[in-house]
Design a protein around this motif. Sequence first.
Motif, short mmCIF file in Angstrom:
data_model
loop_
_atom_site.label_atom_id
_atom_site.label_comp_id
_atom_site.label_asym_id
_atom_site.label_seq_id
_atom_site.Cartn_x
_atom_site.Cartn_y
_atom_site.Cartn_z
N TRP A 160 -1.39 4.03 -7.20
CA TRP A 160 -1.64 5.45 -6.98
C TRP A 160 -1.41 6.24 -8.26
CZ3 TRP A 160 0.55 7.65 -1.75
CH2 TRP A 160 -0.11 7.05 -0.68
N THR A 191 1.71 -0.44 -4.57
CA THR A 191 0.85 0.67 -4.15
C THR A 191 1.19 1.94 -4.92
OG1 THR A 191 0.59 -0.28 -1.94
CG2 THR A 191 0.05 2.06 -2.20
N ILE A 249 3.50 5.57 1.90
CA ILE A 249 3.11 4.26 1.34
C ILE A 249 3.64 3.17 2.25
CG2 ILE A 249 3.40 2.69 -0.61
CD1 ILE A 249 3.56 5.13 -2.43
#
Length: 356
Positions: free
Chosen positions: A218, A214, A207
């Motif tokens: 995810w 993020t 990441i």
Amino acid sequence: MKKIIALVLAVMMVLSLAACGGNGGAQKGGKTVGIAMPTQSSERWIKDGGNMKAQLEEKGYNVVLQYAEDDVQAQVSQIENMISQKVDVLVIAAIDSGALTGVEAQAKQAGIPIIAYDRLLMDTDAVSYYASFDNEGVGRAIGEYIEKAKDLANTTETYTIEFFMGSPDDNNAVLLHRGLMKVLQPYLDNGTLVCKTGRTSFEDTCILRWSQETAQQWCENYLSGFYADEDLDICATAFDGFAYGCRSALEGAGYTLENWPLITGQDAELMASKNIIAGYQTMSIYKDTRLLAEKCVGMIEAVLNGTEPEINDTTTYNNNVITVPSYLCTPVAVDQSNYEELLIGGGYYTAEELAG
């Protein structure tokens, strides 16, 4: 006449105090240390910078400490300014470990030694030493924690697992993933661990910039796309910020402490430690930034005095140009069973901070 004599004596006293080192900088001949840190968005970097600055100033050095807020060009500019200020040594915790080769070459040409802090500086011969935690050891410690907590060596159960690894421009993240997989890959191979997304490689799980947002996105996508009819058992994350993102995603998907997954982390940040106590994070890797700062300060003094610093690794950390002599501190897993001993007993946090 008495007034003139008194004035002369006062001036002599001031000059004498200055000559004897009335301030810390004078005690070290006015030596200045430039410290370039990546960001203040993570609590651990604030602690790292603060600990090092305090220890250096206590020893009498001048310190220029700057944070670049995850902006690579800002960090380049900050380091260029430190070079123009003619600092005596640079300590760099890079945002992008391979993006500073140009400015590192400038420092070398100016005769300014560089110490890499926590993140190895890649593709350069300008770095003298490296101070960090054993990053592959961090990954192993996370993997061994999962292995023991789920009794993977003996269980007949299967557990679902998803991975949230560190930034692709940070060599530490590569090593952490390597250490983690040395422990967990056999269990993925024999089916004890099942990763339903199939994302287990570093390339598939890294990441950029260690982004909490993020990681949350995810996790939200994984839960809706792969775990609508089955609980996710383990979030193997490489950073407390990722654990926060996973917590938000899990709560949004309706998970409670009744079916809460095992969640790992790294840095033992204050919020993470509170989450561990409350049961929303299972463990974190405790990295005492005071110890790392102490080891780095020792390196700084050695460089400035022309002596050899304390080193315990001369083979692991090759940056594609040279193998950098390193000091690696030992990471420790912290959870509900030992946080009082490690975090409170060790003076890292007070009981009031953890209860707040």
